[in-house]
Scaffold this active site. Structure first.
Site, PDB file in Angstrom:
ATOM      1  N   ALA B 124     117.827  48.645  70.265  1.00 56.67           N
ATOM      2  CA  ALA B 124     118.743  49.857  70.476  1.00 56.67           C
ATOM      3  C   ALA B 124     120.202  49.063  70.499  1.00 56.67           C
ATOM      4  N   LEU B 125     120.804  49.422  69.163  1.00 58.56           N
ATOM      5  CA  LEU B 125     122.171  49.291  69.150  1.00 58.56           C
ATOM      6  C   LEU B 125     123.053  50.483  68.940  1.00 58.56           C
ATOM      7  N   GLU B 127     124.838  53.910  68.913  1.00 54.90           N
ATOM      8  CA  GLU B 127     125.401  55.049  70.085  1.00 54.90           C
ATOM      9  C   GLU B 127     126.331  55.997  68.954  1.00 54.90           C
ATOM     10  N   GLY B 131     127.937  53.191  64.980  1.00 57.32           N
ATOM     11  CA  GLY B 131     127.207  53.267  63.951  1.00 57.32           C
ATOM     12  C   GLY B 131     127.445  51.876  63.380  1.00 57.32           C
ATOM     13  N   HIS B 338     106.828  64.369  37.613  1.00 55.24           N
ATOM     14  CA  HIS B 338     105.751  65.130  38.087  1.00 55.24           C
ATOM     15  C   HIS B 338     106.178  66.722  37.876  1.00 55.24           C
ATOM     16  N   GLU B 363     119.638  50.349  59.213  1.00 53.67           N
ATOM     17  CA  GLU B 363     119.714  48.948  59.302  1.00 53.67           C
ATOM     18  C   GLU B 363     120.693  48.497  58.474  1.00 53.67           C
ATOM     19  N   GLY B 364     121.907  49.022  58.517  1.00 55.59           N
ATOM     20  CA  GLY B 364     123.038  48.880  57.713  1.00 55.59           C
ATOM     21  C   GLY B 364     123.088  49.822  56.369  1.00 55.59           C
TER      22      GLY B 364
HETATM   23  C1  LIG Z   1     115.782  57.465  61.105  1.00 58.92           C
HETATM   24  C2  LIG Z   1     116.706  56.565  61.613  1.00 58.92           C
HETATM   25  C3  LIG Z   1     116.339  55.511  62.429  1.00 58.92           C
HETATM   26  C4  LIG Z   1     117.244  54.485  62.972  1.00 58.92           C
HETATM   27  N1  LIG Z   1     116.753  53.605  63.660  1.00 58.92           N
HETATM   28  C5  LIG Z   1     117.537  52.809  64.611  1.00 58.92           C
HETATM   29  C6  LIG Z   1     117.099  51.723  65.423  1.00 58.92           C
HETATM   30  O1  LIG Z   1     115.962  51.662  65.741  1.00 58.92           O
HETATM   31  N2  LIG Z   1     118.155  51.161  66.252  1.00 58.92           N
HETATM   32  C7  LIG Z   1     119.399  51.358  66.177  1.00 58.92           C
HETATM   33  O2  LIG Z   1     120.052  50.755  66.649  1.00 58.92           O
HETATM   34  N3  LIG Z   1     119.971  52.119  65.092  1.00 58.92           N
HETATM   35  C8  LIG Z   1     119.112  53.054  64.448  1.00 58.92           C
HETATM   36  N4  LIG Z   1     119.584  54.010  63.542  1.00 58.92           N
HETATM   37  C9  LIG Z   1     120.791  53.997  63.314  1.00 58.92           C
HETATM   38  C10 LIG Z   1     121.549  53.366  61.990  1.00 58.92           C
HETATM   39  O3  LIG Z   1     121.413  52.045  61.898  1.00 58.92           O
HETATM   40  C11 LIG Z   1     122.557  54.132  61.739  1.00 58.92           C
HETATM   41  O4  LIG Z   1     122.701  55.287  61.595  1.00 58.92           O
HETATM   42  C12 LIG Z   1     123.589  53.533  60.694  1.00 58.92           C
HETATM   43  O5  LIG Z   1     123.965  52.139  60.808  1.00 58.92           O
HETATM   44  C13 LIG Z   1     124.882  54.198  60.179  1.00 58.92           C
HETATM   45  O6  LIG Z   1     125.503  54.487  61.362  1.00 58.92           O
HETATM   46  P1  LIG Z   1     126.070  56.104  61.736  1.00 58.92           P
HETATM   47  O7  LIG Z   1     124.855  56.962  61.480  1.00 58.92           O
HETATM   48  O8  LIG Z   1     126.817  56.197  62.900  1.00 58.92           O
HETATM   49  O9  LIG Z   1     126.933  56.541  60.295  1.00 58.92           O
HETATM   50  P2  LIG Z   1     128.544  56.213  60.278  1.00 58.92           P
HETATM   51  O10 LIG Z   1     128.506  54.639  60.384  1.00 58.92           O
HETATM   52  O11 LIG Z   1     129.601  56.929  60.804  1.00 58.92           O
HETATM   53  O12 LIG Z   1     128.857  56.035  58.610  1.00 58.92           O
HETATM   54  C14 LIG Z   1     129.035  56.947  57.928  1.00 58.92           C
HETATM   55  C15 LIG Z   1     129.399  56.710  56.404  1.00 58.92           C
HETATM   56  O13 LIG Z   1     130.429  55.924  56.676  1.00 58.92           O
HETATM   57  C16 LIG Z   1     130.491  54.635  55.846  1.00 58.92           C
HETATM   58  N5  LIG Z   1     131.164  53.635  56.277  1.00 58.92           N
HETATM   59  C17 LIG Z   1     131.345  53.567  57.924  1.00 58.92           C
HETATM   60  N6  LIG Z   1     131.966  52.495  58.027  1.00 58.92           N
HETATM   61  C18 LIG Z   1     132.400  51.821  56.769  1.00 58.92           C
HETATM   62  C19 LIG Z   1     133.245  50.946  56.223  1.00 58.92           C
HETATM   63  N7  LIG Z   1     133.797  49.855  57.291  1.00 58.92           N
HETATM   64  N8  LIG Z   1     133.441  50.673  55.036  1.00 58.92           N
HETATM   65  C20 LIG Z   1     132.736  51.490  54.196  1.00 58.92           C
HETATM   66  N9  LIG Z   1     131.939  52.493  54.510  1.00 58.92           N
HETATM   67  C21 LIG Z   1     131.834  52.961  55.782  1.00 58.92           C
HETATM   68  C22 LIG Z   1     128.880  54.528  55.901  1.00 58.92           C
HETATM   69  O14 LIG Z   1     128.419  53.676  55.209  1.00 58.92           O
HETATM   70  C23 LIG Z   1     128.454  56.005  55.759  1.00 58.92           C
HETATM   71  O15 LIG Z   1     128.305  56.289  54.472  1.00 58.92           O
HETATM   72  C24 LIG Z   1     118.499  54.676  62.889  1.00 58.92           C
HETATM   73  C25 LIG Z   1     119.077  55.736  61.989  1.00 58.92           C
HETATM   74  C26 LIG Z   1     118.320  56.827  61.680  1.00 58.92           C
HETATM   75  C27 LIG Z   1     118.944  57.915  60.793  1.00 58.92           C
HETATM   76  C1  LIG Z   2     110.506  75.725  43.769  1.00 58.61           C
HETATM   77  C2  LIG Z   2     109.990  76.046  42.453  1.00 58.61           C
HETATM   78  C3  LIG Z   2     110.190  77.321  41.940  1.00 58.61           C
HETATM   79  C4  LIG Z   2     109.852  77.977  40.629  1.00 58.61           C
HETATM   80  N1  LIG Z   2     110.022  79.214  40.355  1.00 58.61           N
HETATM   81  C5  LIG Z   2     109.411  79.830  39.299  1.00 58.61           C
HETATM   82  C6  LIG Z   2     109.742  81.201  38.819  1.00 58.61           C
HETATM   83  O1  LIG Z   2     110.197  81.786  39.509  1.00 58.61           O
HETATM   84  N2  LIG Z   2     109.164  81.433  37.750  1.00 58.61           N
HETATM   85  C7  LIG Z   2     108.420  80.636  36.778  1.00 58.61           C
HETATM   86  O2  LIG Z   2     107.789  81.239  35.765  1.00 58.61           O
HETATM   87  N3  LIG Z   2     108.576  79.290  37.013  1.00 58.61           N
HETATM   88  C8  LIG Z   2     108.758  78.797  38.391  1.00 58.61           C
HETATM   89  N4  LIG Z   2     108.673  77.493  38.283  1.00 58.61           N
HETATM   90  C9  LIG Z   2     108.101  76.852  37.535  1.00 58.61           C
HETATM   91  C10 LIG Z   2     109.274  75.731  37.043  1.00 58.61           C
HETATM   92  O3  LIG Z   2     109.798  76.199  36.070  1.00 58.61           O
HETATM   93  C11 LIG Z   2     108.275  74.519  36.333  1.00 58.61           C
HETATM   94  O4  LIG Z   2     107.740  73.783  37.418  1.00 58.61           O
HETATM   95  C12 LIG Z   2     108.899  73.570  35.260  1.00 58.61           C
HETATM   96  O5  LIG Z   2     109.447  74.480  33.968  1.00 58.61           O
HETATM   97  C13 LIG Z   2     108.299  72.340  34.774  1.00 58.61           C
HETATM   98  O6  LIG Z   2     107.084  72.679  34.533  1.00 58.61           O
HETATM   99  P1  LIG Z   2     105.826  71.807  35.168  1.00 58.61           P
HETATM  100  O7  LIG Z   2     106.175  71.565  36.515  1.00 58.61           O
HETATM  101  O8  LIG Z   2     104.470  72.361  34.556  1.00 58.61           O
HETATM  102  O9  LIG Z   2     106.172  70.435  34.794  1.00 58.61           O
HETATM  103  P2  LIG Z   2     105.538  69.829  33.283  1.00 58.61           P
HETATM  104  O10 LIG Z   2     106.181  70.569  32.151  1.00 58.61           O
HETATM  105  O11 LIG Z   2     104.317  69.423  33.430  1.00 58.61           O
HETATM  106  O12 LIG Z   2     106.544  68.589  33.154  1.00 58.61           O
HETATM  107  C14 LIG Z   2     106.215  67.244  33.813  1.00 58.61           C
HETATM  108  C15 LIG Z   2     107.252  66.228  33.195  1.00 58.61           C
HETATM  109  O13 LIG Z   2     106.973  66.265  31.744  1.00 58.61           O
HETATM  110  C16 LIG Z   2     108.232  66.341  31.058  1.00 58.61           C
HETATM  111  N5  LIG Z   2     108.003  67.092  29.712  1.00 58.61           N
HETATM  112  C17 LIG Z   2     107.133  67.982  29.419  1.00 58.61           C
HETATM  113  N6  LIG Z   2     107.138  68.490  28.105  1.00 58.61           N
HETATM  114  C18 LIG Z   2     107.918  67.376  27.839  1.00 58.61           C
HETATM  115  C19 LIG Z   2     108.513  67.197  26.243  1.00 58.61           C
HETATM  116  N7  LIG Z   2     108.195  68.080  25.220  1.00 58.61           N
HETATM  117  N8  LIG Z   2     109.375  66.351  26.030  1.00 58.61           N
HETATM  118  C20 LIG Z   2     109.983  65.635  27.036  1.00 58.61           C
HETATM  119  N9  LIG Z   2     109.637  65.755  28.292  1.00 58.61           N
HETATM  120  C21 LIG Z   2     108.566  66.786  28.472  1.00 58.61           C
HETATM  121  C22 LIG Z   2     108.829  67.164  32.087  1.00 58.61           C
HETATM  122  O14 LIG Z   2     110.304  67.254  31.598  1.00 58.61           O
HETATM  123  C23 LIG Z   2     108.695  66.597  33.238  1.00 58.61           C
HETATM  124  O15 LIG Z   2     109.354  65.537  33.608  1.00 58.61           O
HETATM  125  C24 LIG Z   2     109.291  77.048  39.980  1.00 58.61           C
HETATM  126  C25 LIG Z   2     109.051  75.645  40.079  1.00 58.61           C
HETATM  127  C26 LIG Z   2     109.290  75.252  41.504  1.00 58.61           C
HETATM  128  C27 LIG Z   2     109.071  73.966  41.758  1.00 58.61           C
END
Ligand SMILES: Cc1cc2nc3c(=O)[nH]c(=O)nc-3n(C[C@H](O)[C@H](O)[C@H](O)COP(=O)(O)OP(=O)(O)OC[C@H]3O[C@@H](n4cnc5c(N)ncnc54)[C@H](O)[C@@H]3O)c2cc1C
Ligand SMILES: Cc1cc2nc3c(=O)[nH]c(=O)nc-3n(C[C@H](O)[C@H](O)[C@H](O)COP(=O)(O)OP(=O)(O)OC[C@H]3O[C@@H](n4cnc5c(N)ncnc54)[C@H](O)[C@@H]3O)c2cc1C
Lengths: 257, 390
Positions: B124-125, B127, B131, B338, B363-364
């Protein structure tokens, strides 16, 4: 109590299996402890925990079988014996295995021997019962529960889904069925300890056996994979007609009615 | 140079792989839906001895070196990341402080129960005001007799809900800034310790990050971890120690994603042939493979350097940074490969995509890792003959 488990290294039938030249292709296959033997190992460990004693796992196999023995040691068995027939035998059958095990157990004081119900590779289910016959001790197959109290043993066995209750006595051989227990995973400390546990390696010589003594009584003529599943049939048309057709198919083609 | 693992490590890793793939992986959907690790999996994880990965053998753990730990983390990465995080945070930041800095009495008291998983560890670091700038913390510890009285709060604390033993950083001397921070071992039963709300997160379901409140919490003085005033340095050390492990977990997740992709690209047909036949798909897979191989080499080199007791501040930051960014790129590519199904919850791909996202933050953050790398570069220049660099 001296607890023995007879176990076998076998390929994992959940992985892809290829047959080449009437032999199962070893390359690329995954090898495991025969799953029914795993129930036996687990139950052996449970029996030891309850009644004390020592668990020895025994296999008739090859150098590679050491891995499965170490696995059983990692689960908690105390000692392992590998009867290595690699240099002496080309192939063998259940007779061979039983003959070798019989020689091994001749000098041993046996409390109980646990085996798998069948090995999933050839599924003969013979080794356990035949060994018990040779050792002149009682045996119970497909057990799903066992309770040892002194010399008396209460067993439940699976009879094609029904339960049969059996009372018998030690020394005894049982073969283990699914449902007996849930085999543990070897723990990480267990895996580390397994390396240091004793693993004795024996050859036919050590058991005063000649190759002729154990020569197989049967010959495997052919091994082949089951035919590939054909695509399913989709019936169409009026529901009444579909039902009539389905019944006809079940009767004439599938021959299940 | 030898790139092979010892036989021990191969065996352990195989054991973990079997458990992870047969049990945890089967429970992944359940973890996702219920947002908790099933009791059964938790108990099996204990029985496996996984909670003792990093705890020395004399305290009931496995005492693996960093290479060994990373090999296991790699296997743990190949399943639900919420589970991975439970074990990772416990065996990493949650217990490493006590292992590395604890007194004999502290080790005797805490490590055996942590090795079995009876007591789960947390760190727990962070707050609200502290961050990335952890030294800006407000939690205050004041000495009263043979006790410290701690007031303040922490947030986002992983394993906080199920945690029993917390490594807590608090200010003992506000005048001294970063040098006025001290680490403490805090038990959940200490009077004045309270667990607040469980955060609702984008991913990592089954892993709970919580708020902690300390209200006149009494901590006996023998629970100071390391020296008074060294808390900030301790925290950095503990975090640095975890970086190779996090890279290894990310490596495992990337490998699992590639495995899913390889299954899918041959099975899925469009335009009359498996999508694998499309060169764009092949090149995506080639790029994923390239990044995985690079990450593997980097991870195990840092782990090996750590085991050789070499200084790894820069290399560990590189591995943490690269590993988390690769994971995000690979997860993105996997969803793309996919297609629509990659976006759907019935399939695991979108879960990895969400879970990958945290790795560049906790973790940073990536930015902080880049800062560390740059400051290490500057340090190297200063140490070399070049004059004029201040
Ligand atoms: C799911 C989850 C699990 C976690 N688990 C733990 C845990 O077990 N224990 C614990 O102690 N903490 C934990 N944390 C906290 C985590 O380590 C912090 O969220 C993290 O260090 C970033 O701090 P912040 O969220 O306050 O972001 P901020 O520090 O506010 O950062 C916001 C943005 O500003 C950037 N930034 C900040 N300072 C600088 C700088 N000097 N230069 C450039 N960019 C900067 C950051 O990179 C980031 O893009 C957890 C967080 C999450 C989301
Ligand atoms: C949230 C959501 C909403 C949607 N809503 C609608 C909707 O309202 N109406 C509707 O009709 N459809 C809808 N879709 C379907 C969507 O348009 C298809 O998922 C999309 O066209 C990709 O087809 P697929 O999922 O079968 O992937 P695939 O076609 O199986 O593609 C798999 C991978 O293979 C690549 N690939 C396939 N063929 C080629 C090729 N010839 N050359 C190179 N790469 C290729 C693709 O780019 C992709 O990376 C929806 C899908 C989602 C997830």
């Amino acid at each position: 109590m001296n607890i023995f488990v007879i176990m076998k290294r076998t390929f994992d039938t959940e992985e892809k299996i290829a047959v080449n030249d009437e032999q199962i292709e070893e390359e690329g296959a995954e090898f495991i402890i025969n799953p029914y033997d795993e129930y036996a190992v687990e139950e052996a460990i449970n029996l030891r925990e309850e009644h004390g004693g020592e668990v020895t796992v025994v296999t008739v196999g090859e150098e590679e079988s050491e891995k499965q023995l170490r696995n059983a040691l990692a689960m908690g068995a105390d000692k392992a014996v590998l009867i290595n027939t690699e240099d002496d035998l080309e192939d063998g059958d259940q007779f061979t295995t039983v003959k070798i095990l019989e020689a091994f157990f001749e000098e041993k004081e046996v409390g109980i021997i646990l085996a798998g119900n069948v090995a999933i590779d050839e599924a003969s289910g013979q080794v356990g019962p035949r060994l018990a016959e040779r050792l002149d001790i009682p045996y119970v197959t497909t057990i799903t529960s066992i309770n040892v109290d002194g010399k008396t043993v209460q067993i439940e066995r699976d009879v094609e889904g029904d339960v049969e209750k059996v009372e018998t006595y030690l020394p005894l051989l049982v073969t283990c069925q699914q449902g007996l227990n849930e085999p543990r995973y070897p723990s990480l400390p267990g895996i580390m300890k397994a390396k240091k546990k004793p693993l004795e390696e024996l050859e036919l010589d050590d058991l005063d056996l000649e190759e002729d003594d154990v020569e197989a009584k049967t010959k495997t003529v052919d091994i082949f994979l089951p035919p590939e599943k054909e695509a399913g049939k989709v019936l169409e048309g009026e529901v009444d007609d579909q039902v009539t057709e389905l019944v006809a198919l079940l009767r004439n083609e599938a021959k299940v009615l | 140079m030898d790139f092979s693992f010892s036989e021990d490590i191969e065996l352990l890793r195989e054991g973990v792989r079997k458990f992870v793939q047969e049990e945890v992986e089967q429970a992944a959907m359940e973890i996702e839906e219920k947002n908790e690790i099933p009791e059964r999996i938790f108990e099996m994880t204990k029985d496996m001895g996984l909670f003792g990965l990093s705890i020395p053998e004399e305290y009931g753990g496995l005492g693996l070196d960093m290479v060994g730990k990373c090999a296991i983390y790699e296997e743990l990465g190949k399943t639900h990341n919420g589970f991975t995080t439970l074990v990772g945070a416990h065996t990493g930041i949650g217990s490493v402080g006590i292992v590395e800095l604890g007194t004999e009495a502290q080790k005797q008291k805490y490590l055996p129960k942590m090795a079995t998983g009876e007591w789960i560890g947390a760190f727990a670091l962070t707050e609200p005001s502290a961050g990335s700038n952890a030294a800006n913390m407000k939690t205050r510890a004041e000495k009263k007799g043979d006790k410290y009285i701690i007031n303040g709060s922490k947030h986002y604390i992983t394993n906080g809900l199920d945690g029993h033993v917390f490594t807590v950083m608090a200010v003992t001397d506000p005048e001294k800034g970063a040098k006025g921070i001290t680490s403490f071992i805090v038990e959940k039963d200490f009077p004045g310790f309270e667990v607040g709300a469980v955060e609702e997160k984008m991913g990592l379901r089954g892993s709970h990050s919580v708020e902690l409140f300390f209200d006149d919490m009494e901590v006996p003085e023998e629970n100071v971890l390391g020296e008074e005033g060294q808390g900030y340095v301790n925290a950095l050390k503990i975090l640095a120690n975890g970086r190779a492990g996090l890279a290894a977990r990310n490596l495992g997740s990337c490998e699992k994603l590639l495995e899913h992709c390889m299954d899918y690209v041959f099975e899925r047909e469009q335009f009359g042939k498996p999508i694998f036949e499309q060169q764009v798909i092949q090149h995506k897979l080639a790029d994923i493979t390239m990044e995985i191989e690079a990450l593997r080499a980097l991870t195990y080199r840092v782990a090996w350097m750590t085991d050789q007791k070499q200084r790894v501040v820069k290399e560990a930051a590189v591995a943490k940074l690269f590993g988390s960014e690769v994971y995000n790129r690979v997860a993105d590519a996997a969803v793309q490969i996919h297609g629509g199904i990659g976006y759907m919850k019935e399939y695991p791909i979108e879960r990895y995509y969400r879970d990958a996202r945290i790795t560049t933050i906790y973790e940073g953050t990536s930015e902080i890792q880049r800062n560390i790398i740059a400051s290490q570069l500057k340090r190297e220049v200063k140490k070399s003959t070049k004059a004029g660099v201040k």
